[in-house]
Design a protein around this motif. Structure first.
Motif, mmCIF file in Angstrom:
data_model
loop_
_atom_site.group_PDB
_atom_site.id
_atom_site.type_symbol
_atom_site.label_atom_id
_atom_site.label_comp_id
_atom_site.label_asym_id
_atom_site.label_seq_id
_atom_site.Cartn_x
_atom_site.Cartn_y
_atom_site.Cartn_z
ATOM 1 N N PHE A 42 29.905 51.160 -2.564
ATOM 2 C CA PHE A 42 30.437 50.127 -3.446
ATOM 3 C C PHE A 42 30.855 48.954 -2.578
ATOM 4 O O PHE A 42 31.450 49.134 -1.523
ATOM 5 N N ARG A 43 30.567 47.751 -3.013
ATOM 6 C CA ARG A 43 30.997 46.566 -2.281
ATOM 7 C C ARG A 43 32.118 45.918 -3.084
ATOM 8 O O ARG A 43 31.963 45.644 -4.271
ATOM 9 N N VAL A 44 33.252 45.698 -2.412
ATOM 10 C CA VAL A 44 34.419 45.121 -3.077
ATOM 11 C C VAL A 44 34.863 43.885 -2.313
ATOM 12 O O VAL A 44 34.562 43.736 -1.127
ATOM 13 N N PRO A 45 35.593 42.987 -2.979
ATOM 14 C CA PRO A 45 36.059 41.786 -2.284
ATOM 15 C C PRO A 45 37.032 42.139 -1.159
ATOM 16 O O PRO A 45 37.795 43.100 -1.256
ATOM 17 N N LYS A 46 36.996 41.344 -0.110
ATOM 18 C CA LYS A 46 37.904 41.537 1.014
ATOM 19 C C LYS A 46 39.321 41.205 0.559
ATOM 20 O O LYS A 46 39.556 40.171 -0.065
ATOM 21 N N ILE A 47 40.271 42.085 0.869
ATOM 22 C CA ILE A 47 41.652 41.837 0.452
ATOM 23 C C ILE A 47 42.593 41.668 1.636
ATOM 24 O O ILE A 47 43.741 41.313 1.466
ATOM 25 N N ILE A 48 42.132 41.923 2.836
ATOM 26 C CA ILE A 48 42.961 41.773 4.031
ATOM 27 C C ILE A 48 42.566 40.477 4.717
ATOM 28 O O ILE A 48 41.397 40.211 4.946
#
Length: 95
Positions: free
Chosen positions: A88-94
């Motif tokens: 799964f590809r998710v938006p970067k949050i760090i």
């Protein structure tokens, strides 16, 4: 048991509450009534009452841990809004 305004202010400080004089008076009265009620409860003879940690008896209910099949990786990813290879590809949050 009468609680003082200083005690109310101390409790408020420990609770990180900012109280005005009117609120201090209200809490002083309410806390005093609570402590008076606790004093009444302390007068009750409980020598024949068995100590408990809960009012009703609690019972743990366990089920057998059975291994079951799961969906395939492709099936899990087929509705993913964004994927890369098999993830799964998710938006970067760090930052």
């Amino acid at each position: 048991m009468k609680i003082s305004k200083e005690e109310v202010k101390h409790i408020a400080m420990l609770s990180r509450l900012e109280l005005n004089e009117e609120e201090i008076g209200v809490y002083q009265e309410q806390l005093s009534r609570i402590l008076d009620y606790i004093e009444k409860l302390n007068e009750i003879d409980t020598t024949l009452v068995e100590p408990t940690s809960h009012v009703i008896e609690l019972k743990n209910v366990f089920r057998d841990d059975n291994v079951k099949g799961s969906i395939s990786r492709d099936e899990a990813l087929k509705n993913a809004p964004d994927q890369t290879d098999k993830f799964f590809r998710v938006p970067k949050i760090i930052e």
